[in-house]
Design an enzyme around this catalytic site. Structure first.
Site, PDB file in Angstrom:
ATOM      1  N   ASP A 257      38.946  51.578  30.805  1.00 37.36           N
ATOM      2  CA  ASP A 257      39.990  51.043  31.681  1.00 37.36           C
ATOM      3  C   ASP A 257      41.270  51.826  31.444  1.00 37.36           C
ATOM      4  OD1 ASP A 257      38.088  49.244  32.398  1.00 37.36           O
ATOM      5  OD2 ASP A 257      39.151  47.452  31.694  1.00 37.36           O
TER       6      ASP A 257
ATOM      7  N   ASP B 289      34.632  39.473  41.880  1.00 35.31           N
ATOM      8  CA  ASP B 289      35.356  38.979  40.711  1.00 35.31           C
ATOM      9  C   ASP B 289      35.716  37.526  40.931  1.00 35.31           C
ATOM     10  OD1 ASP B 289      35.268  41.631  39.847  1.00 35.31           O
ATOM     11  OD2 ASP B 289      37.189  42.089  40.795  1.00 35.31           O
TER      12      ASP B 289
END
EC number: 5.3.1.16
Length: 241
Positions: free
Chosen positions: A8, A129
């Site tokens: 990330d 998500d």
């Protein structure tokens, strides 16, 4: 089953967030390419990369870091974060990304996803998500009134490669992957599902592997690897057994 180690990116650095909160970032390094090489040396042929700044901005913010990863990693790179128009999708595929993950735009502009899936067969992953079963978007800052199953079914016949399901409430917290919700989603749709969020150790990998034939394509893991709680080579061995 595929194990995707995660990189990330925030401000060019390798970080992990807690529950998607940019203010709760832990920095694990400032050389994303080096991290990619380490994962490759551990036996990984797949990598999951997220441009966190891009997810909030709606456009690429860590392009240089992503390019360095693509040059350093010999396997397949799956990229997400702020990819919301055809020009962005085309650009990343031209640079060598294997699969593009689309989340916010999938909710707001389903036709865009369908068009991209047609243009790049097997190359588009839809991110589903969730907070409490509802789809979260814009870097998980917003929660919609659309359920994850409803969202998934919109793309069953669109030619997308798979669904990436993340339980936002567990992400980066090492609480354990939400196996039940992940498996339920895989059963509710004809699309393969990639699990993400909360992986804390080898048991999560083993439990997901049990459900591989039920539609679990892979699992993304980040903090557990960086904290030394999960050995990547061991995880890959179980996943590929």
């Amino acid at each position: 089953m595929i194990v995707f180690p995660a990189i990330d990116l925030k401000g060019g650095q390798v970080v992990r967030l807690a529950e998607g909160d940019m203010d709760r970032a832990t920095v694990y390094g400032d050389d994303p390419a080096h991290q990619a090489r380490l994962f490759a040396e551990a036996g990984s042929r797949y990598l999951h990369v997220v441009d966190l700044d891009g997810a909030f901005a709606g456009e690429a913010r860590n392009r240089e870091a992503v390019e360095s990863i693509l040059k350093a990693f010999p396997g397949h790179v799956q990229l997400g974060g702020g990819i919301r128009n055809p020009v962005a999708v085309d650009g990343w595929f031209d640079l060598g990304v294997s699969r593009v993950v689309i989340g916010t735009a999938a909710l707001k502009d389903p036709q865009f996803v369908k068009d991209m899936a047609k243009a790049y067969p097997g190359g588009i992953v839809v991110a589903v998500d969730a907070r409490d079963g509802m789809v979260a978007t814009a870097g998980w800052a917003d929660v919609s009134d659309v359920s994850i199953v409803e969202m998934a079914r919109r793309f069953e016949d669109a030619g997308v490669a798979s669904l990436l399901f993340t339980d936002v409430g567990r992400d980066g917290l090492l609480k354990g992957c939400n196996i039940e919700a992940t498996v339920d989603l895989a059963r509710a749709t004809r699309l393969p599902v990639i699990a993400s969020g909360g992986v804390k150790g080898i048991d999560d990998i083993a439990m997901l592997k049990v459900h591989e034939q039920g539609g679990i394509e892979g699992v993304i893991t980040g903090r557990a690897l960086y904290d030394g709680r999960l050995d990547l080579a061991a995880a890959i061995a179980i996943a590929e057994a």
